[in-house]
Design a protein around this motif. Structure first.
Motif, PDB file in Angstrom:
ATOM      1  N   GLN A  27       0.837  -1.196   0.000  1.00 25.10           N
ATOM      2  CA  GLN A  27       0.000   0.000   0.000  1.00 25.10           C
ATOM      3  C   GLN A  27       0.885   1.265   0.000  1.00 25.10           C
ATOM      4  O   GLN A  27       0.590   2.246  -0.690  1.00 25.10           O
ATOM      5  N   TYR A  31       0.815   4.215  -2.912  1.00 25.90           N
ATOM      6  CA  TYR A  31       0.380   5.601  -2.678  1.00 25.90           C
ATOM      7  C   TYR A  31       1.538   6.557  -2.382  1.00 25.90           C
ATOM      8  O   TYR A  31       1.277   7.729  -2.060  1.00 25.90           O
ATOM      9  N   LEU A  34       1.637  10.110  -3.852  1.00 26.05           N
ATOM     10  CA  LEU A  34       0.490  10.954  -3.466  1.00 26.05           C
ATOM     11  C   LEU A  34       0.669  11.456  -2.022  1.00 26.05           C
ATOM     12  O   LEU A  34       0.281  12.578  -1.687  1.00 26.05           O
ATOM     13  N   THR A  35       1.265  10.639  -1.187  1.00 29.52           N
ATOM     14  CA  THR A  35       1.509  11.051   0.205  1.00 29.52           C
ATOM     15  C   THR A  35       2.657  12.059   0.268  1.00 29.52           C
ATOM     16  O   THR A  35       2.567  13.073   0.966  1.00 29.52           O
ATOM     17  N   ARG A 209      -5.483   7.133  -7.632  1.00 29.60           N
ATOM     18  CA  ARG A 209      -4.866   6.433  -8.756  1.00 29.60           C
ATOM     19  C   ARG A 209      -5.968   6.043  -9.734  1.00 29.60           C
ATOM     20  O   ARG A 209      -7.127   5.873  -9.326  1.00 29.60           O
ATOM     21  N   LEU A 269      -7.894   9.499  -2.015  1.00 28.47           N
ATOM     22  CA  LEU A 269      -7.090   9.922  -0.852  1.00 28.47           C
ATOM     23  C   LEU A 269      -7.296  11.416  -0.646  1.00 28.47           C
ATOM     24  O   LEU A 269      -7.212  12.190  -1.604  1.00 28.47           O
TER      25      LEU A 269
END
Ligand SMILES: C[S@@+](CC[C@H](N)C(=O)[O-])C[C@H]1O[C@@H](n2cnc3c(N)ncnc32)[C@H](O)[C@@H]1O
Length: 290
Positions: A27, A31, A34-35, A209, A269
């Motif tokens: 995970q 991501y 994006l984080t 995504r 997110l």
């Protein structure tokens, strides 16, 4: 006896098995960019001293460590000894001597260090009163410190065209979270949570995504999430292990997506960031403002 109404909320639904820790890292990779984008927008930079709550296997701590560099500091906190042991090993491998981890419950965690940033990902939804906890944890910040979180809103996940098995998996996951009283739309609740915590209205961004085709990691990610939830899925009578067919689930999700040229939207997110300021009464040394 199975208690479907769950008078007592389970502490955490995903567990800390080896498979779950691997899923967290999967995970994390899925991501990561994006984080990192949210952490940059929030203002993490070389020298920032960061407290990462609910750090799990250390994925967000590692991202933060790269942004703050050796002149900064990252302290990750999690209740799971297994997750923290893995996080420590990953940080040692990376040679990030400016990262430390603490095993602790967030409900009782206190430390006497002062930080420039309080961050976390996919953790506020597990706290019974996220706003109160946020308010308490923000006391570890210097005045003007960053508060940056990223959480999901699972309700936005869908497929175009509609994919029955993908939809079924989402249903299992959302159903378990709701029955366990964890908010599947915590991301969309961040705005209100910040305000209730006494923080200024956060700036926010929604990202996600878009997946499809045979090579997407989305099928394994989704199937592994279901795998970690199987004990709870069965405990809440959401589905049986036989209905789920976990060993072939990822392959069937892939087959469904590829056969229909489907575009898969995993959960959205939502990132939020704001700055905590010492209440005026305390900033004035306890004197009421004139
Ligand atoms: C979904 S994982 C996210 C891990 C990490 N933030 C990431 O994004 O990779 C949530 C983590 O929060 C931790 N957690 C949940 N509630 C907690 C609590 N009350 N005290 C300490 N840790 C908690 C769990 O142990 C788990 O490792």
């Amino acid at each position: 006896m199975i208690d479907n109404d769950f008078a007592e909320r389970p502490g955490y639904v995903l567990g800390h098995s080896d498979a779950e820790l691997k899923r967290l890292m999967r995970q994390g990779a899925f991501y990561a960019d994006l984080t990192e984008d949210v952490l940059r927008r929030a203002g993490l930079c070389p020298g920032t001293r960061v407290l990462d709550i609910g750090c799990g296997a250390g994925d967000v701590s590692l991202l933060a460590a790269r942004l703050v560099g050796p002149s900064g500091l990252v302290v990750g906190v999690d209740r799971s000894e297994q997750a923290i042991a893995l996080a420590r090993a990953r940080v040692d491998r990376a040679g990030f001597s400016w990262v430390r981890f603490v095993v602790a419950e967030l409900e009782t965690f206190v430390c006497n260090e002062t930080f420039d940033a309080l961050i976390g990902r996919f953790v506020l939804l597990y706290l019974s009163d996220p706003a109160t906890r946020l308010r308490a944890l923000a006391r570890h910040l210097r005045s003007g410190g960053i508060v940056a979180f990223q959480e999901m809103d699972m309700h936005f996940a869908h497929s175009v065209p509609e994919a029955p098995l993908f939809r079924q998996c989402l249903h299992w996951i959302i159903n378990v979270f709701e029955k366990a009283r964890f908010e599947p739309d915590m991301g969309s609740r961040l705005f209100a949570t910040y305000l209730c915590a006494g923080l200024p209205a956060p700036r926010m961004i929604a990202t996600g995504r878009l997946e499809g085709g045979p090579d997407s990691p989305a099928y394994e990610y989704l199937a592994e999430t279901v795998r970690s939830l199987i004990p709870m899925i069965e405990r809440f009578d959401v589905a049986t292990a036989a209905e789920i067919g976990i060993e072939t689930l990822a392959a069937r999700l892939r087959e469904e997506a590829v056969a229909g040229n489907r575009c898969i939207f995993p959960p959205l997110l939502i990132g939020a960031w704001s700055r905590w300021h010492l209440p005026e009464t305390e900033a004035n040394g306890g004197a009421a403002p004139a």
